[in-house]
Design a protein around this motif. Structure first.
Motif, PDB file in Angstrom:
ATOM      1  N   ARG A  56      55.182  42.808  31.798  1.00 18.85           N
ATOM      2  CA  ARG A  56      53.974  43.410  32.394  1.00 18.85           C
ATOM      3  C   ARG A  56      53.502  42.466  33.498  1.00 18.85           C
ATOM      4  NH1 ARG A  56      48.527  43.343  30.393  1.00 18.85           N
ATOM      5  NH2 ARG A  56      49.289  42.767  28.334  1.00 18.85           N
ATOM      6  N   GLY A  57      53.743  42.866  34.733  1.00 20.38           N
ATOM      7  CA  GLY A  57      53.507  41.967  35.856  1.00 20.38           C
ATOM      8  C   GLY A  57      52.107  41.992  36.422  1.00 20.38           C
ATOM      9  N   SER A  58      51.250  42.864  35.950  1.00 20.79           N
ATOM     10  CA  SER A  58      49.892  42.971  36.480  1.00 20.79           C
ATOM     11  C   SER A  58      49.171  41.625  36.364  1.00 20.79           C
ATOM     12  CB  SER A  58      49.130  44.045  35.699  1.00 20.79           C
ATOM     13  OG  SER A  58      47.797  44.134  36.126  1.00 20.79           O
ATOM     14  N   ASP A  59      48.805  41.027  37.504  1.00 18.41           N
ATOM     15  CA  ASP A  59      48.189  39.698  37.476  1.00 18.41           C
ATOM     16  C   ASP A  59      46.667  39.837  37.401  1.00 18.41           C
ATOM     17  OD1 ASP A  59      47.614  37.032  37.583  1.00 18.41           O
ATOM     18  OD2 ASP A  59      49.085  36.586  39.149  1.00 18.41           O
ATOM     19  N   ASP A  60      46.199  40.161  36.201  1.00 17.51           N
ATOM     20  CA  ASP A  60      44.769  40.349  35.967  1.00 17.51           C
ATOM     21  C   ASP A  60      44.005  39.040  36.130  1.00 17.51           C
ATOM     22  OD1 ASP A  60      45.534  42.948  35.249  1.00 17.51           O
ATOM     23  OD2 ASP A  60      45.762  42.375  33.152  1.00 17.51           O
ATOM     24  N   VAL A  61      44.608  37.940  35.702  1.00 15.56           N
ATOM     25  CA  VAL A  61      43.953  36.642  35.814  1.00 15.56           C
ATOM     26  C   VAL A  61      43.663  36.318  37.277  1.00 15.56           C
ATOM     27  CG1 VAL A  61      44.213  34.156  35.468  1.00 15.56           C
ATOM     28  CG2 VAL A  61      44.944  35.746  33.682  1.00 15.56           C
ATOM     29  N   ALA A  62      44.638  36.538  38.145  1.00 11.18           N
ATOM     30  CA  ALA A  62      44.485  36.196  39.558  1.00 11.18           C
ATOM     31  C   ALA A  62      43.389  37.009  40.228  1.00 11.18           C
ATOM     32  CB  ALA A  62      45.813  36.387  40.290  1.00 11.18           C
ATOM     33  N   ILE A  63      43.321  38.308  39.916  1.00 12.84           N
ATOM     34  CA  ILE A  63      42.329  39.124  40.611  1.00 12.84           C
ATOM     35  C   ILE A  63      40.919  38.837  40.102  1.00 12.84           C
ATOM     36  CG2 ILE A  63      42.314  41.190  39.133  1.00 12.84           C
ATOM     37  CD1 ILE A  63      42.398  42.827  41.779  1.00 12.84           C
ATOM     38  N   LEU A  64      40.770  38.466  38.825  1.00  9.62           N
ATOM     39  CA  LEU A  64      39.458  38.098  38.302  1.00  9.62           C
ATOM     40  C   LEU A  64      39.000  36.773  38.901  1.00  9.62           C
ATOM     41  CD1 LEU A  64      39.822  39.127  34.540  1.00  9.62           C
ATOM     42  CD2 LEU A  64      38.457  40.273  36.300  1.00  9.62           C
ATOM     43  N   GLU A  65      39.918  35.829  39.015  1.00 11.78           N
ATOM     44  CA  GLU A  65      39.568  34.557  39.648  1.00 11.78           C
ATOM     45  C   GLU A  65      39.212  34.754  41.116  1.00 11.78           C
ATOM     46  OE1 GLU A  65      42.197  31.447  36.898  1.00 11.78           O
ATOM     47  OE2 GLU A  65      42.849  31.916  38.937  1.00 11.78           O
ATOM     48  N   ASP A  66      39.960  35.616  41.797  1.00  7.44           N
ATOM     49  CA  ASP A  66      39.661  35.897  43.198  1.00  7.44           C
ATOM     50  C   ASP A  66      38.290  36.544  43.344  1.00  7.44           C
ATOM     51  OD1 ASP A  66      40.920  36.487  46.124  1.00  7.44           O
ATOM     52  OD2 ASP A  66      39.753  38.228  45.449  1.00  7.44           O
ATOM     53  N   PHE A  67      37.975  37.493  42.453  1.00  9.09           N
ATOM     54  CA  PHE A  67      36.676  38.174  42.491  1.00  9.09           C
ATOM     55  C   PHE A  67      35.529  37.175  42.384  1.00  9.09           C
ATOM     56  CE2 PHE A  67      33.190  39.827  39.820  1.00  9.09           C
ATOM     57  CZ  PHE A  67      32.644  40.744  40.707  1.00  9.09           C
ATOM     58  N   LEU A  68      35.666  36.212  41.477  1.00 15.35           N
ATOM     59  CA  LEU A  68      34.586  35.255  41.258  1.00 15.35           C
ATOM     60  C   LEU A  68      34.499  34.200  42.354  1.00 15.35           C
ATOM     61  CD1 LEU A  68      34.951  34.664  37.413  1.00 15.35           C
ATOM     62  CD2 LEU A  68      33.112  35.903  38.559  1.00 15.35           C
ATOM     63  N   SER A  69      35.630  33.751  42.850  1.00 16.84           N
ATOM     64  CA  SER A  69      35.628  32.548  43.685  1.00 16.84           C
ATOM     65  C   SER A  69      35.777  32.794  45.178  1.00 16.84           C
ATOM     66  CB  SER A  69      36.742  31.601  43.221  1.00 16.84           C
ATOM     67  OG  SER A  69      38.007  32.236  43.324  1.00 16.84           O
ATOM     68  N   TYR A  70      36.274  33.957  45.602  1.00 13.67           N
ATOM     69  CA  TYR A  70      36.503  34.173  47.037  1.00 13.67           C
ATOM     70  C   TYR A  70      35.162  34.207  47.774  1.00 13.67           C
ATOM     71  CZ  TYR A  70      38.223  36.072  51.428  1.00 13.67           C
ATOM     72  OH  TYR A  70      38.529  36.253  52.762  1.00 13.67           O
ATOM     73  N   GLY A  71      34.997  33.299  48.717  1.00  9.64           N
ATOM     74  CA  GLY A  71      33.745  33.233  49.465  1.00  9.64           C
ATOM     75  C   GLY A  71      32.540  32.960  48.591  1.00  9.64           C
ATOM     76  N   ALA A  72      32.755  32.276  47.462  1.00 13.71           N
ATOM     77  CA  ALA A  72      31.692  32.098  46.473  1.00 13.71           C
ATOM     78  C   ALA A  72      30.516  31.325  47.055  1.00 13.71           C
ATOM     79  CB  ALA A  72      32.249  31.372  45.253  1.00 13.71           C
ATOM     80  N   ASP A  73      29.337  31.800  46.728  1.00 17.44           N
ATOM     81  CA  ASP A  73      28.079  31.169  47.116  1.00 17.44           C
ATOM     82  C   ASP A  73      27.241  31.039  45.860  1.00 17.44           C
ATOM     83  OD1 ASP A  73      25.614  30.402  48.033  1.00 17.44           O
ATOM     84  OD2 ASP A  73      25.338  32.105  49.385  1.00 17.44           O
ATOM     85  N   TYR A  74      27.035  29.795  45.382  1.00 17.79           N
ATOM     86  CA  TYR A  74      26.359  29.643  44.100  1.00 17.79           C
ATOM     87  C   TYR A  74      24.911  30.110  44.131  1.00 17.79           C
ATOM     88  CZ  TYR A  74      23.814  25.379  45.483  1.00 17.79           C
ATOM     89  OH  TYR A  74      22.965  24.484  46.072  1.00 17.79           O
ATOM     90  N   LEU A  75      24.348  30.263  45.337  1.00 20.55           N
ATOM     91  CA  LEU A  75      22.988  30.805  45.437  1.00 20.55           C
ATOM     92  C   LEU A  75      22.975  32.326  45.346  1.00 20.55           C
ATOM     93  CD1 LEU A  75      21.539  28.524  48.265  1.00 20.55           C
ATOM     94  CD2 LEU A  75      21.210  28.316  45.789  1.00 20.55           C
TER      95      LEU A  75
END
Length: 590
Positions: free
Chosen positions: A304-323
């Motif tokens: 099962r090649g679906s990289d769920d971990v990668a897309i969740l990490e990308d969602f949280l961290s891409y362009g992340a602004d802690y404010l």
């Protein structure tokens, strides 16, 4: 064949010749060889089919192409916000009797659906939707675009029913959208078999088998119209067959699958999952429910090649602004257990969800067989210190967690019930947004289905918990104003008269027992210990207690300060004003 379904155009379809797309037939090159892409050809007819007898037995009609397996809905036809509701019809080819057929799901039935293996999601049809639901946007006549994406990774096992039901009840789904995607709705109170009222849809749908035709009983109505996508403040995404490690269809990270070396399957990958760009642009919060699954939940895993971990990490961290952070909320009694078994997945749990696995089973670690132990919230959830319960059994592996202290501000947000001699046990962890952790995350180590009010007597606790979390924990990420449709006021949920099980029972030498009880209102309370003959041994309390949950400890001594003898004793609690009386047994060991 019984319980086998084929989802294709029929040659008898009047539009088959127009809509069907010609495709090359595929054959085994060596009929005694292995079934792999190297032993399959889709570009020529193998020599063994030149034998007329074999050709007849194989059902080959001398046509090298077919229109079978043409997609019912071609790629690109549906746009964002489209919702398709469907069911399958199973009919034997021989005898070809149109009066004998089976529907899956059975649209005349709600719960359970027997032909889905069986499904406890309580729906009259299946559905899928195209993200995002643009009809919710004000530009298209809606109120506002969805801020949260809810992911169901526990297909057919009941979490969908519980989530959609509580969403109906607490304002996450507006009235006109009730029952939109599953075809039924509870409109009023229901008198449960134990004489208590429960006003939420999940209990109405769970207390029996309900048909959808000819009336469904008081307070329940059938929805016949196509209601579009579920949710008002959220969009809903389902992963089909997620309970099987290598058969799940459409994981959230399917677009990030490794597509190298696909052989004859090249170009045939799914496109139903969102792209990373879609998640970044349209959503601020993801709620991931994984139910009672405890292995291979997120991809990638073997086959099962679906990289769920990668897309969740990308969602949280891409362009992340802690404010201005994004958020992730995960709920499942085996999620951390599952993801801790792979280093790639485990780092996601520790670094993003700020926790690790202490033990895969609260039941085994605590030694408690109490079915409805307390689930005590911290101020992270609510300043009201609500007490809930997460059902406890040897068949449910409620995760016991550790907090990753390396994440700034990471803390406990829920404790399982414990005594000083055998705790504490962490049920959930919370991590706020910071410069090094620029996202808000919440991890609940139990199944949504098993979250209830204290003592397990109502699913109202589930409503309260979700409102507390959405308002207090993620309110800065996705502003949410609850609009509860419950008939019972929430502030009375935890304030009821009861005597809980005595913890620390049996009491061992030098140990103690804790008498847990709760008051609906302020009252004078007498708590006394008696032996089996009825003789009073000790007065633990005779004073006024405030409303709400309370605890009193017995150290195993009598009124003279002496350790009592080995044997069976009873703790009696008496509320003077309300005349409530109850008692629990305590066994003292030497």
């Amino acid at each position: 064949q019984l319980n086998r379904w084929q989802n294709t155009y029929s040659e008898q379809d009047l539009k088959f010749g127009t809509l069907g797309i010609l495709k090359n037939k595929c054959f085994l090159i060596d009929t005694t060889g292995v079934l792999t892409s190297t032993n399959i050809t889709c570009s020529s007819v193998p020599d063994w089919l030149t034998d007329p007898d074999i050709r007849v037995r194989a059902g080959y009609d001398n046509n090298v192409q077919t229109k079978e397996f043409t997609k019912i809905i071609p790629d690109g036809l549906l746009t964002a916000g489209s919702s398709v509701q469907y069911f399958f019809r199973q009919q034997d080819v021989v005898p070809d009797d149109p009066t004998v057929f089976v529907m899956c799901p059975d649209t005349c039935r709600i719960f359970p659906q027997p032909n889905e293996g069986a499904s406890f999601d309580a729906h009259r049809w299946q559905q899928f939707s195209i993200l995002p639901d643009r009809w919710k946007d004000a530009a298209y006549g809606g109120t506002a675009a969805a801020c949260m994406l809810a992911l169901d990774y526990n297909d057919r096992r009941g979490d969908e029913r519980a989530f959609i039901s509580l969403a109906d009840s607490n304002g996450m789904i507006k009235g006109p959208k009730h029952g939109a995607h599953n075809g039924w709705y509870c409109t009023g109170a229901y008198l449960a078999s134990d004489g208590t009222h429960d006003y939420t849809r999940e209990n109405v749908g769970a207390l029996g088998q309900y048909d959808a035709i000819g009336g469904m009983g008081a307070g329940k109505i059938t929805i016949w119209k196509h209601g579009g996508e579920p949710g008002s403040t959220f969009d809903f995404y389902q992963v089909k067959a997620a309970e099987s490690s290598n058969t799940g269809a459409g994981g959230i990270g399917a677009r990030l699958s490794n597509r190298a070396g696909m052989g004859l399957a090249a170009g045939k990958f799914g496109r139903q999952a969102p792209t990373p760009e879609m998640l970044r642009v349209y959503y601020k919060l993801i709620f991931l429910m994984t139910g009672d699954l405890n292995t291979s939940i997120l991809g990638p895993v073997t086959d099962r090649g679906s990289d769920d971990v990668a897309i969740l990490e990308d969602f949280l961290s891409y362009g992340a602004d802690y404010l201005h952070p994004r958020g992730l909320w995960v709920m499942g009694d085996g999620f951390v257990e599952s993801e801790s078994n792979d280093p790639y997945h485990a780092s996601f749990v520790t670094d993003y969800l700020a926790c690790s696995l202490r033990d895969p089973s609260y039941y085994a670690l605590s030694g408690s067989s109490v079915l409805f132990p307390d689930l005590v919230s911290s101020s992270v959830i609510s300043s009201r210190n609500h007490i809930f319960t997460a059902q406890n059994s040897c068949i449910w592996t409620n995760d016991v967690l550790n907090v990753n202290a390396a994440i700034p501000g990471a803390t406990v947000q829920l404790y399982y019930e414990y005594t000083p001699s055998n705790g504490p046990y962490i049920a959930g962890t919370f991590a706020p947004s910071s410069a090094s952790h620029p996202y808000v995350t919440l991890m609940d180590g139990y199944d949504l289905m098993h979250l209830r009010a204290r003592l397990g007597n109502s699913s109202v606790g589930r409503q309260v918990y979700f409102m507390d979390v959405l308002v207090n924990t993620f309110g800065s990420v996705c502003p949410f104003t609850p609009a509860p449709s419950l008939d019972a006021p929430f502030n009375t949920v935890e304030n009821v008269n009861f005597l809980d099980n005595v913890w620390g029972n049996p009491m061992r030498a030098g140990g103690s027992a804790v008498v847990s009880f709760s008051l609906a209102k302020k009252d004078r309370v007498e708590i006394k210990v008696y032996d089996v003959t009825g003789r009073q041994v000790r007065t633990l309390a005779d004073r006024t207690f405030e409303a709400g949950p309370q605890q009193v400890r017995w150290d195993g001594t009598n009124d003279q300060g002496q350790r009592v003898a080995r044997g069976v004793y009873f703790t009696q609690v008496k509320y003077i004003g309300s005349r409530f009386v109850d008692a629990k047994k305590v066994t003292v060991l030497k």
